[in-house]
Write a protein that holds these residues in place. Structure first.
Motif, PDB file in Angstrom:
ATOM      1  N   ASP A 128       0.904  -1.354  -0.233  1.00 31.90           N
ATOM      2  CA  ASP A 128       0.175  -0.526  -0.487  1.00 31.90           C
ATOM      3  C   ASP A 128       1.247   0.862  -0.222  1.00 31.90           C
ATOM      4  N   GLU A 129      -0.126   2.461  -0.078  1.00 26.00           N
ATOM      5  CA  GLU A 129       1.337   3.479   0.077  1.00 26.00           C
ATOM      6  C   GLU A 129       0.117   4.822   0.528  1.00 26.00           C
ATOM      7  N   ALA A 149       4.009  -0.149   4.744  1.00 24.05           N
ATOM      8  CA  ALA A 149       3.499   0.616   3.103  1.00 24.05           C
ATOM      9  C   ALA A 149       5.093   2.038   2.479  1.00 24.05           C
ATOM     10  N   LEU A 150       4.497   2.182   1.258  1.00 27.49           N
ATOM     11  CA  LEU A 150       5.313   3.042   1.310  1.00 27.49           C
ATOM     12  C   LEU A 150       5.057   4.436   1.199  1.00 27.49           C
ATOM     13  N   THR A 176      -2.713   3.668  -4.142  1.00 25.24           N
ATOM     14  CA  THR A 176      -3.068   5.015  -2.550  1.00 25.24           C
ATOM     15  C   THR A 176      -4.304   4.621  -1.986  1.00 25.24           C
ATOM     16  N   LYS A 177      -3.682   4.526  -0.374  1.00 24.22           N
ATOM     17  CA  LYS A 177      -4.654   4.239   0.008  1.00 24.22           C
ATOM     18  C   LYS A 177      -5.069   5.268   1.392  1.00 24.22           C
ATOM     19  N   ALA A 178      -4.424   6.063   1.578  1.00 16.05           N
ATOM     20  CA  ALA A 178      -3.779   6.995   2.641  1.00 16.05           C
ATOM     21  C   ALA A 178      -4.282   8.843   2.398  1.00 16.05           C
ATOM     22  N   PHE A 392       6.980  -4.264  -3.910  1.00 10.47           N
ATOM     23  CA  PHE A 392       6.761  -3.303  -5.493  1.00 10.47           C
ATOM     24  C   PHE A 392       7.232  -3.726  -6.578  1.00 10.47           C
ATOM     25  N   SER A 393       7.215  -3.467  -8.107  1.00 11.25           N
ATOM     26  CA  SER A 393       7.402  -3.877  -9.131  1.00 11.25           C
ATOM     27  C   SER A 393       9.252  -2.449  -9.722  1.00 11.25           C
TER      28      SER A 393
END
Length: 453
Positions: A128-129, A149-150, A176-178, A392-393
């Motif tokens: 998640d980001e 998370a990132l 993107t989560k937040a 993450f890629s």
């Protein structure tokens, strides 16, 4: 008095006289030199505005109530919150929630832990980001990294030092989560636009209000505009217990999840339900907080009043602009009192030279944060970790690195931001605030003495 500066000096003298006439008997009046503009700068051997005096009051705040509360807790032998439902921490949670205007509050061991609790309670984790500001305490970033998370950085509005919603929208993607806005210095971020973005893209909002106790925006307390709000009670903060923090919110189920997370995954019912660290606030922290909480609102109002006084007077000095406030800002927590410094309007005097000169007058302005997060080594560190390389890629991480360009943040850290720590200093008398104005005016009017620095 057609000359604006002469008019300002007249008003300055008048204000100082009025301030002296309304000081309360308990106020401490320091022997400083009001209206020393036109004299030699202290940096050049002149007499300082504040010679060997400290502005404001000693901090952290201590009185008999604080001491008695700690002694009471010590003698009670109730030192952990889980020993009593009526202990200092559970009581403080209720009192702080009422003070903020929240339905619920959960205490933690620090503001960073509060942010981490909020991230985990919202189910944010690996892959998640979270979009946040490059200009804050590193606890903001740490809370996201702890969840693996990132942390995605978006550039600033250089006048407010706050997250720029236009830059935030550019960074939103499917992971993107937040959004985690930071109410830097204790003033509200552009929450109207941030909440619009959150609704548009179905994102959670975690307010980093660690510097913004009791401030409000468009009729709402900071910390209660997004899904969750987080506060710090570290020793330098406006409400302080050494370390300590709290999460606030109005969603009962979500706040129960916050409790479970910070209680190492165990719910209020005693069931071991989820993954969580032990972030519990201890009873001694709660005791210090309960000892000082009754005066927190009064001290908040005093800081806000003094900050407004400084804004009113310092904005008249060419080259200084008070921190931008967004429409709907009602007041500020003023962990720091901040301004933008414009070198060109000080006849080319560098920010470094200005700070040396005003510090010599006894006013502790500083540049505050040296680097934005995008210029710190954690970025390369996480990009080298196997976990992030798995989650993450390669293309995403390469773009993440390439996007670590924050030109407005660089302007703020390298050239424009100056500020005063506010928790104790802004509790000074209005006469002391006038002394700050006179010190800055003295430096401005004698800026030609700084050309050789």
């Amino acid at each position: 008095m057609k000359d604006p500066l002469q008019r300002r000096k007249f008003i300055s003298k008048l204000s100082a006289g009025m301030a002296a006439s309304v000081l309360t008997p308990s106020a401490v009046v320091h022997p400083f030199n009001i209206n020393s503009s036109g004299r030699k700068l202290a940096l050049k051997g002149g007499k300082a505005i504040f010679p060997s005096t400290k502005i404001g009051i000693d901090w952290p705040y201590v009185d008999d109530k604080v001491v008695d509360s700690v002694v009471e807790t010590t003698k009670s032998r109730i030192w952990s919150r889980i020993q009593s439902r009526d202990g200092k921490v559970p009581t403080f949670e209720k009192v702080f929630a009422d003070l903020i205007g929240a339905k619920h509050s959960v205490g933690t061991g620090s503001g960073t832990q509060a942010l981490s609790t909020a991230v985990l309670a919202l189910g944010i984790g690996p892959g998640d980001e979270v979009i946040t500001s490059p200009y804050s305490d590193f606890g903001t970033i740490s809370s996201i990294l702890t969840a693996r998370a990132l942390p995605v950085l978006a550039d600033l509005d250089p006048q407010s030092f706050q997250l720029n919603p236009d830059e935030v929208e550019k960074k939103i993607n499917k992971n993107t989560k937040a959004i985690m806005p930071v109410h830097i210095s204790g003033l509200p971020a552009d929450m109207g636009r941030i909440m619009d973005l959150a609704r548009k893209h179905n994102l959670n909002v975690i307010e980093d209000a660690c510097q913004a106790h009791l401030a409000s925006y468009q009729g709402q307390p900071l910390g209660l505009i997004g899904d969750l709000g987080c506060f710090s009670f570290q020793a330098s903060k406006a409400i302080a217990c050494g370390e300590g923090g709290a999460v606030v919110g109005n969603d009962e189920a979500l706040m129960d999840e916050c409790y479970t997370v910070q209680n190492r995954g165990s719910s209020r019912q005693g069931k071991n339900e989820t993954i969580g660290p032990k972030y519990r606030m201890n009873e001694f922290e709660g005791a210090v907080l309960m000892g000082q909480i009754s005066g927190a609102r009064e001290r908040f109002e005093k800081r806000d009043q003094n900050a407004n006084f400084l804004n009113q007077h310092l904005k008249e000095i060419n080259g200084l602009t008070p921190q931008k406030q967004y429409k709907g800002t009602e007041n500020g927590g003023y962990y720091r009192y901040a301004l933008s410094y414009e070198e060109d309007n000080f006849d080319g005097v560098s920010r470094t030279a200005f700070l040396k000169a005003v510090n010599a007058e006894g006013v502790p302005f500083s540049s505050y944060i040296r680097n934005g997060f995008h210029r710190e080594p954690w970025v390369d560190h996480i990009l080298g970790l196997k976990g992030y390389q798995t989650m993450f890629s390669k293309e995403r991480l390469e773009k993440y690195k390439a996007d670590m360009k924050m030109p407005n943040c660089d302007i703020v850290t390298d050239k424009t931001h100056i500020s005063l720590w506010g928790s104790g200093l802004l509790l000074g008398s209005q006469e002391e605030m006038q002394g700050i104005v006179d010190a800055v005016t003295k430096v401005y009017e004698n800026r030609d003495q700084l050309k050789d620095l």
